[in-house]
Enzyme design. Structure first.
Site, PDB file in Angstrom:
ATOM      1  N   LYS A  64       0.679  -1.091   0.046  1.00  0.00           N
ATOM      2  CA  LYS A  64      -0.103  -0.057  -0.012  1.00  0.00           C
ATOM      3  C   LYS A  64       0.914   1.378  -0.130  1.00  0.00           C
ATOM      4  O   LYS A  64       0.645   2.207  -0.647  1.00  0.00           O
ATOM      5  CB  LYS A  64      -0.908   0.016   1.148  1.00  0.00           C
ATOM      6  CG  LYS A  64      -1.960  -0.923   0.898  1.00  0.00           C
ATOM      7  CD  LYS A  64      -2.715  -1.114   2.376  1.00  0.00           C
ATOM      8  CE  LYS A  64      -3.905  -2.323   2.345  1.00  0.00           C
ATOM      9  NZ  LYS A  64      -4.496  -2.664   3.638  1.00  0.00           N
ATOM     10  N   GLN A 108      -4.985  -1.398   9.584  1.00  0.00           N
ATOM     11  CA  GLN A 108      -4.918  -2.692   9.069  1.00  0.00           C
ATOM     12  C   GLN A 108      -5.649  -3.840   9.791  1.00  0.00           C
ATOM     13  O   GLN A 108      -5.392  -3.818  11.269  1.00  0.00           O
ATOM     14  CB  GLN A 108      -3.530  -3.123   8.576  1.00  0.00           C
ATOM     15  CG  GLN A 108      -3.142  -4.270   8.008  1.00  0.00           C
ATOM     16  CD  GLN A 108      -3.866  -4.316   6.572  1.00  0.00           C
ATOM     17  OE1 GLN A 108      -4.046  -3.226   5.763  1.00  0.00           O
ATOM     18  NE2 GLN A 108      -3.964  -5.739   6.006  1.00  0.00           N
ATOM     19  N   ASP A 131     -11.561   2.916   3.865  1.00  0.00           N
ATOM     20  CA  ASP A 131     -11.954   1.249   3.840  1.00  0.00           C
ATOM     21  C   ASP A 131     -13.434   1.284   3.710  1.00  0.00           C
ATOM     22  O   ASP A 131     -13.947   0.183   3.551  1.00  0.00           O
ATOM     23  CB  ASP A 131     -11.392   0.745   5.186  1.00  0.00           C
ATOM     24  CG  ASP A 131     -10.367  -0.118   4.997  1.00  0.00           C
ATOM     25  OD1 ASP A 131     -10.354  -0.743   3.848  1.00  0.00           O
ATOM     26  OD2 ASP A 131      -9.540  -0.390   5.991  1.00  0.00           O
TER      27      ASP A 131
HETATM   28  N1  GUN Z   1      -6.980  -6.638   5.909  1.00  0.00           N
HETATM   29  C1  GUN Z   1      -7.196  -7.403   4.898  1.00  0.00           C
HETATM   30  N2  GUN Z   1      -7.809  -6.796   3.814  1.00  0.00           N
HETATM   31  C2  GUN Z   1      -7.903  -5.417   4.401  1.00  0.00           C
HETATM   32  C3  GUN Z   1      -8.700  -4.289   3.934  1.00  0.00           C
HETATM   33  O1  GUN Z   1      -9.191  -4.255   2.878  1.00  0.00           O
HETATM   34  N3  GUN Z   1      -8.799  -3.140   4.751  1.00  0.00           N
HETATM   35  C4  GUN Z   1      -8.174  -3.362   6.006  1.00  0.00           C
HETATM   36  N4  GUN Z   1      -8.335  -2.141   6.946  1.00  0.00           N
HETATM   37  N5  GUN Z   1      -7.775  -4.464   6.638  1.00  0.00           N
HETATM   38  C5  GUN Z   1      -7.481  -5.428   5.500  1.00  0.00           C
END
Ligand code: GUN
Length: 300
Positions: A64, A108, A131
């Site tokens: 990311k 996350q 998100d």
């Molecule tokens: N962990 C795995 N996929 C995601 C996601 O799309 N967002 C977040 N915040 N954590 C994740």
């Protein structure tokens, strides 16, 4: 064999499905985002919070950050130890809410067990919730109001929009009812005028239901659960699953989706592969959401 006619070839009865290349689509989307970011009088910023040492989460967060910088945005990484207290994490989220350089906040998941993820997500300002996980953004999506839409569902709908000009009246079956994927995808398909059926572990005759789907979205997290003969010939199949399984070679693993690709691609009209389908769309859509949030927060 000179002088003899070639033996008749067996007639090819089934044509292979068209592969929906999410990797290429995501690369194009990132290029468009980078071009727009370059025109802005401010720099959009994305803050990612990682608590603990989960190896898969560390890889996601590193990817990311890398892609955020590549499109010209600022990346703020906050890595906290696994024993971080709830109050400390909440204080960080509130600080990021108030930071004008931060337009998007992602915590996350999963969080270490002693932390309350619902409370942490609820602390994120809905305007920075890239998100799309807060109750406010889930409600906006359900009400058809502008908000921030979860990244993987957004990626799925962008791929579908690109391939299907008009989804009106098509029967979409979504397998999986998670807040992060299944429910928001169903809302987006409904907005596209699909007739949407949500299926889950308690659904009766799942194979029969799937066979009635013009669009089949599998988001269950069970390797190759959806069999080729569950698919209506010509259907569009979106495989959201990313499952790591033994590859058959000792000590090695491979990624497979929720759909049995080796059979499904002989029945479906179009299908997303794993890897290289929906997966790459998720981070690209996170960047798109960050740009959307930045433009709204900066009123541009
Ligand atoms: N962990 C795995 N996929 C995601 C996601 O799309 N967002 C977040 N915040 N954590 C994740």
């Amino acid at each position: 064999m000179e002088g003899r006619a070639a033996p008749p070839q067996p007639e090819r009865t089934r044509k292979l499905a068209e592969i929906i290349d999410g990797k290429a689509f995501a690369a194009n989307l990132r290029a468009q985002i980078a071009a727009e970011v370059a025109t802005l009088p401010y720099q959009p910023g994305l803050a990612v919070v990682l608590v603990g040492e989960d190896p898969a989460s560390k890889v996601y967060v590193a990817n990311k950050a890398k892609q955020t910088v590549e499109v010209g945005m600022a990346s703020f990484e906050h890595k906290l130890p696994a024993d971080t207290a709830q109050a400390e994490l909440l204080a960080l989220v509130r600080k990021l809410n108030d930071d004008p350089k931060v337009h998007g906040i992602l915590v996350q998941l999963p969080l270490p067990k002693h932390l309350n993820a619902d409370e942490v997500v609820a602390a994120i300002s809905p305007e920075k919730d890239v998100d799309g996980l807060t109750v406010v953004n889930a409600g906006r999506l359900a009400a058809g109001l502008p908000g921030l839409v979860p990244c993987t569902p957004l990626g799925c709908i962008l791929l579908l929009e690109d391939r299907i000009e008009d989804m009106t009246g098509l029967h979409a079956v979504v397998i999986g009812r998670s807040n992060l994927v299944g429910k928001p995808i169903a809302q987006l398909l409904l907005q596209k005028n699909c007739t949407v059926t949500m299926a889950h572990s308690k659904t009766k005759d799942l194979p029969g239901l799937c066979r009635s789907a013009d669009i089949l979205v599998a988001a269950v997290g069970r390797p190759e659960m959806v069999k080729g003969d569950w698919i209506k010939p010509g259907a569009v199949v979106i495989d959201v699953g990313i499952n790591r399984v033994p590859s058959g070679v000792e000590g090695k693993t491979k990624l497979v989706g929720d759909v049995e690709f080796g059979w499904a691609d002989k029945v479906a009209g179009m299908i997303t592969p794993v890897p290289g389908g929906v997966g790459p769309m998720t981070i690209a859509c996170l960047l798109r959401n960050t740009l959307t949030a930045a433009k709204r927060l900066e009123n541009l």
